[in-house]
Design an enzyme around this catalytic site. Sequence first.
Site, PDB file in Angstrom:
ATOM      1  CG  LEU A  10      -1.920  -1.153   1.319  1.00  0.00           C
ATOM      2  CD1 LEU A  10      -2.806  -1.003   2.555  1.00  0.00           C
ATOM      3  CD2 LEU A  10      -2.784  -1.243   0.074  1.00  0.00           C
ATOM      4  N   GLY A  11       2.169   1.095  -0.143  1.00  0.00           N
ATOM      5  CA  GLY A  11       3.081   2.237  -0.126  1.00  0.00           C
ATOM      6  C   GLY A  11       3.137   2.956  -1.467  1.00  0.00           C
ATOM      7  CD  GLN A  12       6.645   7.424  -3.966  1.00  0.00           C
ATOM      8  OE1 GLN A  12       7.655   7.014  -3.413  1.00  0.00           O
ATOM      9  NE2 GLN A  12       6.667   8.428  -4.811  1.00  0.00           N
ATOM     10  CB  ILE A  35       2.045  -2.880   8.531  1.00  0.00           C
ATOM     11  CG1 ILE A  35       2.004  -3.162  10.022  1.00  0.00           C
ATOM     12  CG2 ILE A  35       1.967  -1.388   8.233  1.00  0.00           C
ATOM     13  CD1 ILE A  35       3.272  -2.821  10.762  1.00  0.00           C
ATOM     14  CE1 TYR A 139      15.013   5.015   2.073  1.00  0.00           C
ATOM     15  CE2 TYR A 139      16.430   6.466   0.794  1.00  0.00           C
ATOM     16  CZ  TYR A 139      15.378   5.574   0.864  1.00  0.00           C
ATOM     17  OH  TYR A 139      14.690   5.252  -0.282  1.00  0.00           O
TER      18      TYR A 139
HETATM   19  N1  SER Z   1      12.677   9.224  -2.702  1.00  0.00           N
HETATM   20  C1  SER Z   1      13.516   8.748  -1.642  1.00  0.00           C
HETATM   21  C2  SER Z   1      13.615   9.727  -0.543  1.00  0.00           C
HETATM   22  O1  SER Z   1      13.558  10.907  -0.826  1.00  0.00           O
HETATM   23  C3  SER Z   1      14.878   8.448  -2.142  1.00  0.00           C
HETATM   24  O2  SER Z   1      15.001   7.124  -2.413  1.00  0.00           O
HETATM   25  O3  SER Z   1      13.788   9.351   0.583  1.00  0.00           O
END
Ligand code: SER
Length: 315
Positions: A10-12, A35, A139
């Site tokens: 359901l994510g981007q 989830i 990240y």
């Molecule tokens: N679109 C992502 C972000 O901005 C980069 O992978 O975190």
Amino acid sequence: MKKIIVTGALGQIGSELIEKLRSEYGAENVLATDIRKPDGATSGPFELLDVTDGKQMLELAKKFGADTIMHMAALLSAKAEENPLFAWNLNMGGLMNALEVAREMDMQFFTPSSIGAFGPSTPKQNTPQDTLQRPTTMYGVNKVAGELLCDYYYHKFGIDTRGVRFPGLISYVAQPGGGTTDYAVDIYYKAIEEGKYTSFIAEGTYMDMMYMPDALQAIVDLMEADPSKLVHRNAFNVTAMSFEPSQIAASIQKCIPDFQMAYEVDPVRQAIANSWPDNIDPSAAIEEWGFKANYDLDAMTEDMLAKLKKKLKAS
Ligand code: SER
């Protein structure tokens, strides 16, 4: 015939990937998991799954008879900076569970990496496929570790792992939420709703971007690619365009002449953007599996504004 289980459905990316896969391989062959529950009706099978629960992931994959896993559940860059420990646990815990399921069931495997896997010491222009990767965000640390883990599972266990380094992805369907490149999505919503936008990314900050249809096609093409042609696996640079905020504003002004742009820079997301490349070199993806993007900035703007207008009118 593929039987595919998708996490973060359901994510981007997931919400559109599911539809793309169902149209390619049949709705009954694609199991969407997330989830949270979907808001409305679903176009095929759906199961609730917390990706930190490896046992449940394995059970669902077995019950479905999956031969492919696409692991999309992850926290994006800005959100990960707000809560680094949670990001580590979710991004790395989820990935390890998905890789283990793939190993146990000998499945084909896909997970996206990102331009976030690069850092300030990476060459900023035409960033090569193989180069320095010393990211300064949680990240980015997760993405580099993820690329290495996927290579490890390929070399050590022979699991057919494949991945791309996505740039900022732009779509009118699901909003990203918590990324650094999100300004390039928000701007279209505000252009239609208010005729103006205040960018949290400074003028002159270049980042790679891609329209969602090209990103989805890239996933399918990479997964279908002849493995004997793949020199790289985790993960291929892919991009369709590189622009800075005033260029996307100018592109919108071609369709909405009165559109106004202002700037109020968010220091956290600006620092993340500054640590990423200006433009990456996708030539390995082009050579090894025929990667191709069809939308440039103006083609994307035209399509995005038309589709978004319809969507916002309907809601
Ligand atoms: N679109 C992502 C972000 O901005 C980069 O992978 O975190």
